[in-house]
Motif scaffolding. Structure first.
Motif, short mmCIF file in Angstrom:
data_model
loop_
_atom_site.label_atom_id
_atom_site.label_comp_id
_atom_site.label_asym_id
_atom_site.label_seq_id
_atom_site.Cartn_x
_atom_site.Cartn_y
_atom_site.Cartn_z
N ALA A 123 0.82 -1.22 0.00
CA ALA A 123 0.00 0.00 0.00
C ALA A 123 0.85 1.27 0.00
O ALA A 123 0.44 2.30 -0.52
CB ALA A 123 -0.94 0.00 1.21
N TRP A 124 2.06 1.22 0.55
CA TRP A 124 2.90 2.41 0.67
C TRP A 124 3.73 2.69 -0.59
O TRP A 124 4.42 3.70 -0.66
CB TRP A 124 3.84 2.29 1.87
CG TRP A 124 4.56 0.99 1.97
CD1 TRP A 124 4.26 -0.04 2.82
CD2 TRP A 124 5.71 0.56 1.24
NE1 TRP A 124 5.15 -1.08 2.64
CE2 TRP A 124 6.05 -0.74 1.67
CE3 TRP A 124 6.49 1.15 0.25
CZ2 TRP A 124 7.13 -1.45 1.15
CZ3 TRP A 124 7.56 0.45 -0.28
CH2 TRP A 124 7.87 -0.84 0.18
N SER A 152 -0.27 -1.31 6.66
CA SER A 152 -1.52 -1.67 7.32
C SER A 152 -1.34 -2.34 8.68
O SER A 152 -2.31 -2.71 9.32
CB SER A 152 -2.30 -2.63 6.41
OG SER A 152 -1.54 -3.79 6.15
#
Length: 184
Positions: A123-124, A152
């Motif tokens: 996600a990053w 997360s």
């Protein structure tokens, strides 16, 4: 070997070694080009050379290409030895094939700084970020920052995942945040 002890060194057992890492970004006028169509249509008969390099051999070709394909800092670094890599702003059929395989969970990509492996884009991830932007952090600080602040994981969950104490993860995060604040 711990993650902190791992470091990437280019292998010398194959010709055409790739140079230093460059960042990858999607072109502003991105369309489903021939390279992208080929990457999705053809199978890759190559494989991993080491944590950072792969051989890509698409089924419709008769040649193999050495591709640097790894995470560094908060970005993906990639480089292919083919002419199409330069022509298509980094997205040749070989690089596109690796991206296609990664987003479908067919390959695992290693992080050069932390040693952690990712079966899918995290996600990053920022494709156009500076790969050296987090070089001032230790591998453990970067791992905690990416996983907890940008990812997360909660602190306790990440502590359990890495077999560390929650206080250790909290200290790593505090140190990483302090170093980032000093750099501003």
């Amino acid at each position: 070997m711990s993650r902190a002890e791992r470091s990437w060194q280019p292998s010398d057992d194959l010709p055409g070694m790739v140079g230093g890492p460059s960042t990858l970004s999607f072109p502003e006028d991105w369309t489903l080009s021939t390279a992208w169509e080929r990457a999705q249509r053809e199978s890759d008969e190559g494989g991993a050379v080491n944590d950072a390099e792969r051989i890509v051999s698409l089924s419709d070709g008769d040649d193999y290409h050495r591709v640097l394909w790894a995470l560094k800092g908060r970005t993906l670094v990639a480089e292919c030895d083919c002419a199409g890599y330069k022509y298509h702003d980094g997205w040749c059929a070989h690089v596109a094939s690796l991206w296609w395989q990664w987003v479908r969970g067919c390959i695992v990509v290693a992080h050069l700084d932390t040693g952690r492996e990712y079966p899918a884009p995290p996600a990053w991830l920022r494709l156009d970020d500076d790969p050296t932007a987090y070089d001032y952090l230790t591998p453990a600080e970067l791992d905690a920052l990416l996983s907890c602040d940008l990812g997360s994981f909660g602190v306790r969950e990440f502590a359990r995942y890495t077999n560390r104490a929650a206080g250790t993860i909290g200290n790593l995060l505090a140190d990483a945040r302090d170093k980032m604040e000093e750099r501003r």
